[in-house]
Design a protein around this motif. Structure first.
Motif, PDB file in Angstrom:
ATOM      1  N   LYS A  82       0.827  -1.217   0.000  1.00  0.00           N
ATOM      2  CA  LYS A  82       0.000   0.000   0.000  1.00  0.00           C
ATOM      3  C   LYS A  82       0.854   1.257   0.000  1.00  0.00           C
ATOM      4  CE  LYS A  82      -4.672  -0.821   1.504  1.00  0.00           C
ATOM      5  NZ  LYS A  82      -5.129  -1.729   2.551  1.00  0.00           N
ATOM      6  N   ARG A  83       1.880   1.259   0.850  1.00  0.00           N
ATOM      7  CA  ARG A  83       2.709   2.468   0.992  1.00  0.00           C
ATOM      8  C   ARG A  83       3.813   2.566  -0.050  1.00  0.00           C
ATOM      9  NH1 ARG A  83       4.791   3.706   6.836  1.00  0.00           N
ATOM     10  NH2 ARG A  83       5.537   5.557   5.728  1.00  0.00           N
ATOM     11  N   PHE A  84       4.455   1.409  -0.345  1.00  0.00           N
ATOM     12  CA  PHE A  84       5.644   1.473  -1.193  1.00  0.00           C
ATOM     13  C   PHE A  84       5.541   0.689  -2.506  1.00  0.00           C
ATOM     14  CE2 PHE A  84       7.301   2.041   3.210  1.00  0.00           C
ATOM     15  CZ  PHE A  84       7.709   3.367   3.066  1.00  0.00           C
ATOM     16  N   ASP A 108       8.184  -9.480  -1.913  1.00  0.00           N
ATOM     17  CA  ASP A 108       9.014  -8.572  -1.106  1.00  0.00           C
ATOM     18  C   ASP A 108       8.838  -8.812   0.391  1.00  0.00           C
ATOM     19  OD1 ASP A 108      10.519  -6.103  -0.495  1.00  0.00           O
ATOM     20  OD2 ASP A 108       8.551  -5.358   0.146  1.00  0.00           O
ATOM     21  N   GLN A 109       9.954  -8.751   1.101  1.00  0.00           N
ATOM     22  CA  GLN A 109       9.903  -8.852   2.570  1.00  0.00           C
ATOM     23  C   GLN A 109      10.519  -7.592   3.178  1.00  0.00           C
ATOM     24  OE1 GLN A 109       8.283 -11.424   3.817  1.00  0.00           O
ATOM     25  NE2 GLN A 109       8.184 -12.658   1.959  1.00  0.00           N
ATOM     26  N   GLY A 110      10.269  -6.475   2.539  1.00  0.00           N
ATOM     27  CA  GLY A 110      10.773  -5.216   3.074  1.00  0.00           C
ATOM     28  C   GLY A 110      12.169  -4.870   2.594  1.00  0.00           C
ATOM     29  N   ALA A 111      12.466  -5.100   1.315  1.00  0.00           N
ATOM     30  CA  ALA A 111      13.805  -4.854   0.777  1.00  0.00           C
ATOM     31  C   ALA A 111      14.020  -3.371   0.486  1.00  0.00           C
ATOM     32  CB  ALA A 111      13.999  -5.660  -0.505  1.00  0.00           C
ATOM     33  N   ILE A 144       8.412   0.292  -5.484  1.00  0.00           N
ATOM     34  CA  ILE A 144       9.086  -0.981  -5.767  1.00  0.00           C
ATOM     35  C   ILE A 144       8.947  -1.314  -7.251  1.00  0.00           C
ATOM     36  CG2 ILE A 144       9.079  -3.468  -5.283  1.00  0.00           C
ATOM     37  CD1 ILE A 144       8.027  -2.768  -2.444  1.00  0.00           C
ATOM     38  N   ILE A 145       7.716  -1.172  -7.771  1.00  0.00           N
ATOM     39  CA  ILE A 145       7.468  -1.491  -9.184  1.00  0.00           C
ATOM     40  C   ILE A 145       8.257  -0.553 -10.095  1.00  0.00           C
ATOM     41  CG2 ILE A 145       5.674  -1.435 -10.981  1.00  0.00           C
ATOM     42  CD1 ILE A 145       3.794  -2.718  -8.873  1.00  0.00           C
TER      43      ILE A 145
END
Lengths: 97, 349
Positions: free
Chosen positions: A38-40, A66-69, A44-45
Motif C-alpha cells: 500500500k505504501r511502497f 518482497d519482505q521489506g527490501a 518498488i514497481i
C-alpha cells in the motif's frame, strides 16, 4: 527484446526480495506481493521497471515477493535475475548497470 | 540467532529419526513409504544440534513443511524453509511449484507469493512461480461459452472402446466436448502415449477436443495426504480438491456445463470419486453418469488390456480397443512388456 527462460534471484527472508523473471507475451507485467504494498508498492514497481528498461526488455513477466527490501536490494536482485534469464551472468551487461 | 541450514538425508537412520520426531511434535503423523519415498530433497534449519524447521519437495510439490513455533517470530523460519526449497528447485529449472496444506496455513504461503486455487474443509491447494492455472486455461481451445459444452476427464491407460463409448455419448448430447487426459506420468502408458491414443481414437468426432490435463487435473494417486489424520479421509479430500478445481476454474473459464462420468463397477475408489463429483459440481455443472459399455456381457476395462499385454495375449483385446490403440500395442508390445517387467504396476488406474 525478450527472454527465453525463467530465472530467479533473492530469498523470502526479511529485508530481501525474491524476483522471478519469465518469458512474457504481453509487455512488461509485474506482480508484487508485499506487506508494504500500500505504501511502497508503486516505488518498488518503478525500481524494477527502471532495471527492465535498461536491459531493453519489451516482453517479460516479473513476479516479486518482497519482505521489506531496500531500493538497492530490489535493483540488485532484479539485475541478477534478468541476467540469469538472459544467460549472461558470466558476462554482465555493464552498460545496463 | 545463529541458524544453520543443511540438507537432511532421510536414508540415514539418525537424521530420519530426528526429522520424524520433530514433525510428530507438530502433529504430522503419516510417515508411510508411499508418502516419504517420493521426496527428492529435504532441508533442515538447525539451532545448534536442534532441528527447528524443515521442508521437502517431491517433483514440483512442497511437502512436510514444519517449523518450531517456540522461538520463531513472524514466520522467520517458515520463510527461510520455503525460500531454500524454491531456490533449490530453481537451480533444477523448476519454477512452477505447488503445495497442498491445511487451510490454516494457506495465509502463510500467500505471504510468500503463493496463490490459493481452491480450499476445502480439509485442505488448501496453492501454486506459485512462472506459470499459473490462468496460463493453462489460456492455452486451451475456446468454444462458445453459451453453447452446451461437456467435459470428460480420463487417464485412458490405454484408450479402449469403453472410453470411446463415453465420449460418443457426450458428443451426441452436446455442442462441444472437452476430453482432459490426465498428465501425471505414473501409468503403464506414458502421458503423451495416452493423449495421442485418445486423439487418434476420436479423430472422426468433429466436436471433440482432446487436451492434456496439465498439472490441474491431478490424478488422486499424486495428492499428498500425510497431513490428514485418518487415512480413510484420503480419497474424499483428494477428490474434493479435484472437483473444486474443475468447477471453480476449468468449467467456469471454458463454459463447461455438464461433466460426463463413466461407472466403474469394480472400483470402490471410482465410486467415491463419482459420488463426490455429484455432490460438488451441481448446480453450475450438471453430472451425467453413463453406464459402462459392455462386450459379450463383460465390462470393458483398461485393466483387462494391461493384463493381456502382461500375459502376452494381445489378440484377446482386439475387439475391446479401437484399431489405433490395438495397432500401437502390437507395434510396442516388447517395450510395454519390458516396462511391466521393470516394475510398472498394471493394477490401479
Amino acid at each position: 527484446m525478450g527472454i527465453n527462460k525463467t530465472a530467479m534471484d533473492g530469498t523470502l527472508e526479511s529485508s530481501d526480495i525474491q524476483i522471478t523473471v519469465s518469458k512474457g507475451t504481453d509487455g512488461v507485467q509485474i506482480s508484487l506481493e508485499s506487506d508494504v504494498k500500500k505504501r511502497f508498492g508503486d516505488d518498488i514497481i518503478a525500481t524494477i521497471k527502471e532495471v527492465v528498461k535498461k536491459f531493453g526488455l519489451d516482453n517479460v513477466n516479473i513476479k516479486a515477493v518482497d519482505q521489506g527490501a531496500l531500493d538497492c536490494v530490489i535493483r540488485a536482485r532484479t539485475i541478477t535475475a534478468i541476467q540469469r534469464a538472459m544467460d549472461n551472468s558470466e558476462q554482465p551487461a555493464w552498460e545496463a548497470l | 540467532m545463529d541458524i544453520v541450514t543443511r540438507e537432511i538425508n532421510l536414508d540415514v537412520p539418525d537424521q530420519f529419526e530426528q526429522w520424524k520426531t520433530f514433525l510428530e511434535s507438530l502433529g504430522i503423523a503419516n510417515f508411510s513409504g508411499d508418502e516419504i519415498d517420493p521426496l527428492d530433497y529435504t532441508i533442515g534449519l538447525f539451532d545448534g544440534d536442534q532441528l527447528v524447521g524443515t521442508g521437502s519437495y517431491s517433483g514440483n510439490i512442497l511437502k512436510y513443511i514444519g517449523v518450531s513455533h517456540q522461538h520463531s517470530e513472524d514466520g522467520v523460519y517458515f520463510n527461510k524453509v520455503v525460500s531454500n526449497l524454491l531456490t533449490n528447485l530453481g537451480q533444477h529449472g523448476v519454477f512452477h511449484v505447488f503445495v497442498f496444506t491445511k487451510p490454516m496455513y494457506a495465509k502463510s504461503f500467500e505471504h510468500v507469493g503463493f496463490k490459493e486455487l481452491v480450499q476445502s474443509d480439509d485442505a488448501a491447494f496453492l501454486e506459485t512461480g512462472d506459470y499459473s492455472i490462468t496460463d493453462y486455461l489460456e492455452s486451451l481451445p475456446k468454444v462458445n461459452k453459451s453453447e452446451n459444452n461437456a467435459g470428460i476427464v480420463m487417464n485412458a491407460n490405454p484408450f479402449t472402446d469403453g472410453h470411446r463409448y463415453l465420449i460418443e455419448q457426450a458428443s451426441q448430447a452436446s455442442d462441444n466436448v472437452y476430453v482432459f487426459v490426465v498428465s501425471t506420468d505414473k501409468s503403464l502408458f506414458t502421458s503423451s502415449e495416452r493423449l495421442n491414443l485418445v486423439k487418434a481414437g476420436v479423430s472422426d468426432l468433429k466436436n471433440v477436443m482432446v487436451v492434456p490435463g496439465g498439472d490441474y487435473l491431478v490424478s488422486y494417486a499424486t495428492f499428498p495426504s500425510y497431513f490428514l489424520k485418518a487415512q480413510a479421509d484420503k480419497v474424499r479430500y483428494q477428490t474434493t480438491i479435484d472437483a473444486l478445481i474443475f468447477k471453480d476454474w476449468i468449467a467456469k473459464h471454458l463454459g463447461i456445463n455438464v461433466r460426463f462420468l463413466g461407472t466403474e463397477p469394480n472400483s470402490k475408489t471410482t465410486a467415491i470419486y463419482n459420488q463426490i463429483l455429484e455432490k460438488i459440481l451441481p448446480p453450475q455443472v450438471e453430472v451425467k453418469v453413463i453406464k459402462r459399455d459392455q462386450n459379450d456381457g463383460k465390462v470393458i476395462s483398461a485393466r483387462t488390456v494391461r493384463q493381456a499385454i502382461k500375459d502376452n495375449q494381445i489378440s484377446s483385446i482386439k475387439n475391446i480397443v479401437p484399431k489405433t490403440t490395438y495397432q500401437f500395442i502390437v507395434d510396442h508390445k516388447d517395450d510395454l512388456q519390458e516396462r511391466i517387467k521393470k516394475g510398472m504396476k498394471i493394477s490401479g488406474n
